[in-house]
Motif scaffolding. Structure first.
Motif, PDB file in Angstrom:
ATOM      1  N   ASN A 383      41.911 -52.019  29.986  1.00 46.77           N
ATOM      2  CA  ASN A 383      42.539 -50.742  30.303  1.00 46.77           C
ATOM      3  C   ASN A 383      43.099 -50.750  31.721  1.00 46.77           C
ATOM      4  OD1 ASN A 383      41.804 -47.602  31.389  1.00 46.77           O
ATOM      5  ND2 ASN A 383      42.975 -47.785  29.491  1.00 46.77           N
ATOM      6  N   ALA A 384      42.357 -51.370  32.629  1.00 54.05           N
ATOM      7  CA  ALA A 384      42.842 -51.498  34.008  1.00 54.05           C
ATOM      8  C   ALA A 384      44.110 -52.355  34.046  1.00 54.05           C
ATOM      9  CB  ALA A 384      41.755 -52.118  34.878  1.00 54.05           C
ATOM     10  N   GLN A 385      44.116 -53.429  33.284  1.00 53.20           N
ATOM     11  CA  GLN A 385      45.292 -54.302  33.240  1.00 53.20           C
ATOM     12  C   GLN A 385      46.520 -53.535  32.735  1.00 53.20           C
ATOM     13  OE1 GLN A 385      44.827 -57.879  30.910  1.00 53.20           O
ATOM     14  NE2 GLN A 385      46.994 -58.371  30.957  1.00 53.20           N
ATOM     15  N   LEU A 386      46.355 -52.782  31.652  1.00 57.06           N
ATOM     16  CA  LEU A 386      47.473 -52.014  31.093  1.00 57.06           C
ATOM     17  C   LEU A 386      48.033 -51.007  32.085  1.00 57.06           C
ATOM     18  CD1 LEU A 386      46.237 -51.306  27.451  1.00 57.06           C
ATOM     19  CD2 LEU A 386      48.235 -52.657  28.117  1.00 57.06           C
ATOM     20  N   SER A 387      47.148 -50.435  32.895  1.00 56.87           N
ATOM     21  CA  SER A 387      47.594 -49.408  33.838  1.00 56.87           C
ATOM     22  C   SER A 387      48.280 -49.985  35.071  1.00 56.87           C
ATOM     23  CB  SER A 387      46.398 -48.547  34.280  1.00 56.87           C
ATOM     24  OG  SER A 387      45.459 -49.325  34.997  1.00 56.87           O
ATOM     25  N   LEU A 397      52.195 -54.112  42.173  1.00 57.65           N
ATOM     26  CA  LEU A 397      51.518 -53.680  43.404  1.00 57.65           C
ATOM     27  C   LEU A 397      51.691 -52.192  43.657  1.00 57.65           C
ATOM     28  CD1 LEU A 397      52.337 -56.705  45.743  1.00 57.65           C
ATOM     29  CD2 LEU A 397      50.235 -56.256  44.458  1.00 57.65           C
ATOM     30  N   ASP A 398      52.831 -51.628  43.262  1.00 56.19           N
ATOM     31  CA  ASP A 398      53.048 -50.190  43.445  1.00 56.19           C
ATOM     32  C   ASP A 398      52.089 -49.382  42.572  1.00 56.19           C
ATOM     33  OD1 ASP A 398      55.058 -50.614  45.283  1.00 56.19           O
ATOM     34  OD2 ASP A 398      56.664 -50.582  43.779  1.00 56.19           O
ATOM     35  N   GLU A 402      49.084 -46.732  43.714  1.00 55.54           N
ATOM     36  CA  GLU A 402      48.974 -45.370  43.175  1.00 55.54           C
ATOM     37  C   GLU A 402      47.576 -45.111  42.630  1.00 55.54           C
ATOM     38  OE1 GLU A 402      52.014 -44.855  40.252  1.00 55.54           O
ATOM     39  OE2 GLU A 402      53.656 -45.219  41.675  1.00 55.54           O
ATOM     40  N   LEU A 403      47.028 -46.096  41.938  1.00 61.08           N
ATOM     41  CA  LEU A 403      45.690 -45.927  41.370  1.00 61.08           C
ATOM     42  C   LEU A 403      44.619 -45.870  42.458  1.00 61.08           C
ATOM     43  CD1 LEU A 403      45.937 -48.276  38.267  1.00 61.08           C
ATOM     44  CD2 LEU A 403      45.743 -45.790  38.263  1.00 61.08           C
ATOM     45  N   ARG A 404      44.840 -46.605  43.535  1.00 59.59           N
ATOM     46  CA  ARG A 404      43.898 -46.530  44.657  1.00 59.59           C
ATOM     47  C   ARG A 404      43.871 -45.120  45.238  1.00 59.59           C
ATOM     48  NH1 ARG A 404      41.778 -51.211  46.302  1.00 59.59           N
ATOM     49  NH2 ARG A 404      42.929 -53.163  45.923  1.00 59.59           N
ATOM     50  N   ALA A 405      45.046 -44.504  45.336  1.00 56.76           N
ATOM     51  CA  ALA A 405      45.137 -43.149  45.881  1.00 56.76           C
ATOM     52  C   ALA A 405      44.444 -42.135  44.977  1.00 56.76           C
ATOM     53  CB  ALA A 405      46.605 -42.765  46.073  1.00 56.76           C
ATOM     54  N   PRO A 445      38.693 -51.281  37.410  1.00 53.97           N
ATOM     55  CA  PRO A 445      38.769 -52.141  38.606  1.00 53.97           C
ATOM     56  C   PRO A 445      40.200 -52.206  39.123  1.00 53.97           C
ATOM     57  CG  PRO A 445      38.568 -53.467  36.622  1.00 53.97           C
ATOM     58  CD  PRO A 445      38.366 -52.042  36.205  1.00 53.97           C
ATOM     59  N   LEU A 446      40.329 -52.236  40.441  1.00 56.12           N
ATOM     60  CA  LEU A 446      41.660 -52.219  41.051  1.00 56.12           C
ATOM     61  C   LEU A 446      42.027 -53.534  41.730  1.00 56.12           C
ATOM     62  CD1 LEU A 446      41.630 -48.626  42.612  1.00 56.12           C
ATOM     63  CD2 LEU A 446      42.533 -49.361  40.398  1.00 56.12           C
TER      64      LEU A 446
END
Length: 680
Positions: A383-387, A397-398, A402-405, A445-446
């Motif tokens: 799921n993390a990979q897909l996102s 990387l963008d 965004e997910l980190r924010a 995971p990010l």
């Protein structure tokens, strides 16, 4: 009642109950229901000794007492009518026998006959359903009858889905409504929370109309109780009579504590059967809700077997995983680990396993729970990979930024809102479950380090699962575990930025997958063979792409790198071709119409074979021309097939567009090669 001695009736009834409780595996192999049939014969004898139904019940207009009939249709009283006097007593005792006959027939897979007996039970009890003596029996009969109707084969045919839905919805409303009313009016009292969080039933002071929570809903209730009952010191109400007590002498009847325990168990069983009914009707969210409620109550009332409870909680986690509710899934799996750890420490009357079977069952269930953990880790990583991936499957990387924010907002919302609804256990048990949870992330995971933690957890459970699910004896299960292990490496590679290390991860995948198909008979394991062939081919394909990317960064790639790329290319082609050949008929002819189940992989294999031939590095122009011709042939196959079968175009939109482009470009490139070859 008939003139038979009461002692004889009681003795036969108790003997029938004893036979009913005999575990099926203790019966002869050729007569699996021998004890059930013996119990049935005794119950029929008791029924004959009790005599016919009381006159006021026989003369009552016959209505549909099945689940779904409303209060008015049943002619149900608004208030409790106590089962007092010989007529009422006779009706209730007959109802008890009809109930046990109904359960007996259902246990022997005679659903129609079982339902008939249960409806008779409900009919006999209709007048007394809210009485202290009959409430528990009435609820149990209602539940069993509803479940029997929803599980009958005809519920799946014709108007089956509509019928099943109607029965199930009415069943839910009826049972929850009945239980709510019965707890309020009969026990009497309402559900309240004690300091330790466990549910009990209390007399309470209510000065006017109030509402209270009840298993997922809120029901309004009006009670006017004397003011001398203070809220601060509620008094526990008297639990209803257990159905077995109708055939016990006064001195042998149950203590109130045991009655209360059994009545709690009745309601827990209601939720359990609701979960089964909704599972049968494929209403999975409702099934999960009632499964969760059942598990929670079993813990609250210490009425569970650790192995059974743990596997049920782990199974429930799979529903949450599919819904991407990772916090709930983690909670179920953590609880499963903790409760499974109690195996051997808790012994309950619900234990059904033969003593000699427990060690093997223990290891099997341990392996099954491990597999549920593997799915948790793998799905969360995927799921993390897909996102975070771009349109070619690489890390964006963008999107990662965004997910980190959003991470802090996710943490705040998840912890404050969702966690309240999923807690199992109280006190020390709750703390033990939380301790397991805290070691496992439920957030996507990010970066590589976070992904690696999940990967290592998943790999730990892979090794644990393989301890039981070995290739000898559990071929399919073993292969699925290995495939999940391969998938863990594949998704971890997505987070890795070092291309050489990514190559090594794919190499590990190949090393674990290739041995699997050596000894597999393609005739018996055709689908498994296809899956593994395709997966190995894709691993080689990814490695080749990585090696090409590494070579592109070098000014002058040496012959060793070129040879490595060609070898990887050759291996990928080999396994894609094996996969495609498996689709051919016995005459080795490729199908004109590819089955829906293999359409996308077949088209992908054709596309990648075309691309692989175009990537072969050779200094021989003639060989290169041959490779381009083969590549064009596969691209044309994809375009032509999609023109003949438009539905296929939806499966491979991106690959189809690229194939059309190559079909138009390659002939020109090939013509240039021919001209060049003629000049030289």
């Amino acid at each position: 009642m008939a003139s038979a001695p009461w002692a004889e009736i009681r003795e036969k009834f108790q003997a029938a109950l004893a036979l009913s409780r005999v575990e099926l595996h203790k019966n002869p192999e050729k007569e699996p229901y021998k004890s059930k049939y013996g119990a049935r014969a005794l119950l029929e004898e008791v029924k004959a000794l009790l005599g016919p139904a009381p006159e006021d019940e026989d003369e009552r207009p016959q209505t549909d007492d099945g689940v779904g009939a409303g209060d008015h249709a049943l002619g149900l009283p608004a208030e409790a009518v106590e089962a007092e006097g010989p007529i009422a007593q006779g009706a209730v005792r007959l109802a008890v026998i009809e109930f046990h006959l109904g359960v007996n027939h259902i246990d022997t897979e005679e659903l129609s006959a079982g339902e008939e007996h249960l409806v008779k039970c409900l009919r006999l009890l209709r007048k007394y359903r809210l009485s202290h003596d009959c409430v528990s029996l009435y609820i149990q009969a209602q539940v069993r009858a509803s479940r029997a109707r929803c599980c009958r084969p005809e519920a799946r045919d014709g108007e089956g889905p509509t019928l099943a839905k109607a029965k199930g919805n009415c069943y839910e409303a009826r049972i929850i409504k009945e239980t709510q009313r019965l707890l309020a009016e009969t026990v009497p009292g309402i559900r309240a929370e004690r300091d330790d969080g466990s549910a009990r039933y209390f007399h309470v002071v209510i000065a006017g109309p109030q509402s209270f929570p009840f298993e997922g809903g809120t029901f309004k209730l009006e009670l006017f109780l004397p003011e001398e009952y203070p809220l601060a010191a509620p008094k526990i109400g008297s639990p209803p009579l257990d159905p077995t007590e109708h055939f016990l002498p006064e001195e042998e009847k149950l203590a109130e504590q045991e009655r209360s325990k059994r009545f709690e168990k009745v309601y827990t069983h209601n939720l359990y059967y609701l979960a089964q009914v909704y599972q049968h009707m494929e209403m999975f969210e409702k099934a999960a809700h009632y499964c969760h409620s059942t598990l929670k109550r079993q813990l609250e009332h210490n009425a569970y077997h650790p192995i059974e409870w743990a596997i049920n909680a782990a199974t429930l986690s799979q529903f949450y995983i599919n819904k991407l509710c990772f916090m709930e899934a983690r909670h179920c799996l953590s609880a499963a680990n903790v409760i499974f750890g109690q195996t051997g420490k808790i012994s309950t009357e619900d234990t059904t396993e033969a003593e000699g079977d427990v060690p093997e069952l223990y290891h099997q269930r341990k392996g099954e729970i491990a597999r549920c953990w593997i799915k948790y880790c793998l799905t969360l990583l995927q799921n993390a990979q897909l996102s975070m991936q771009d349109n070619i499957g690489e890390l964006d990387l963008d999107k990662q930024s965004e997910l980190r924010a959003l991470r802090k907002k996710e943490l705040d919302e998840e912890e404050s809102v969702r966690k309240k609804a999923v807690q199992f256990g109280t006190g020390e048990l709750c703390d033990a479950i939380s301790a397991v949870e805290e070691k496992v992330s439920y957030l996507r995971p990010l970066d590589f380090e976070e992904a690696r933690e999940l990967f290592l957890l998943g790999q730990h459970y892979v090794f644990e699962a393989k301890e039981f699910f070995q290739i000898d004896g559990y071929v399919t299960d073993h292969i699925e575990v290995v495939q999940d292990h391969s998938a863990l490496f594949k998704v971890l590679a997505f987070f890795e930025t070092d291309m050489e290390r990514r190559c090594k991860m794919h190499k590990r995948r190949i090393a674990m997958l290739e041995p699997l198909i050596v000894d597999l008979n393609p005739q018996y394991y055709l689908l498994v063979n296809r899956q593994i062939q395709f997966e190995i081919a894709h691993a080689y394909y990814d490695m080749m792409d990585l090696k090409v990317a590494i070579a592109d960064k070098l000014r002058d790639p040496d012959s060793h790198i070129v040879k490595k790329i060609n070898n990887l290319n050759k291996s990928a082609l080999k396994y894609y071709q094996l996969f495609l050949d498996s689709l051919r008929d016995p005459n080795k002819v490729f199908p004109e119409h590819i089955g829906e189940d293999v359409l996308r992989p077949a088209m992908l294999a054709k596309f990648r074979v075309a691309r692989l031939y175009g990537k072969i590095i050779t200094a021989d122009p003639k060989k290169e021309l041959e490779n381009l011709a083969t590549s064009l042939e596969h691209y044309k196959f994809i375009v032509d097939y999609c023109e003949k079968h438009p539905e296929a175009a939806q499966e491979i939109e991106v690959e189809l567009e690229l194939s059309k482009e190559m079909v138009s470009l390659l002939p020109t490139k090939m013509e240039r090669f021919r001209t060049k070859m003629a000049l030289t």
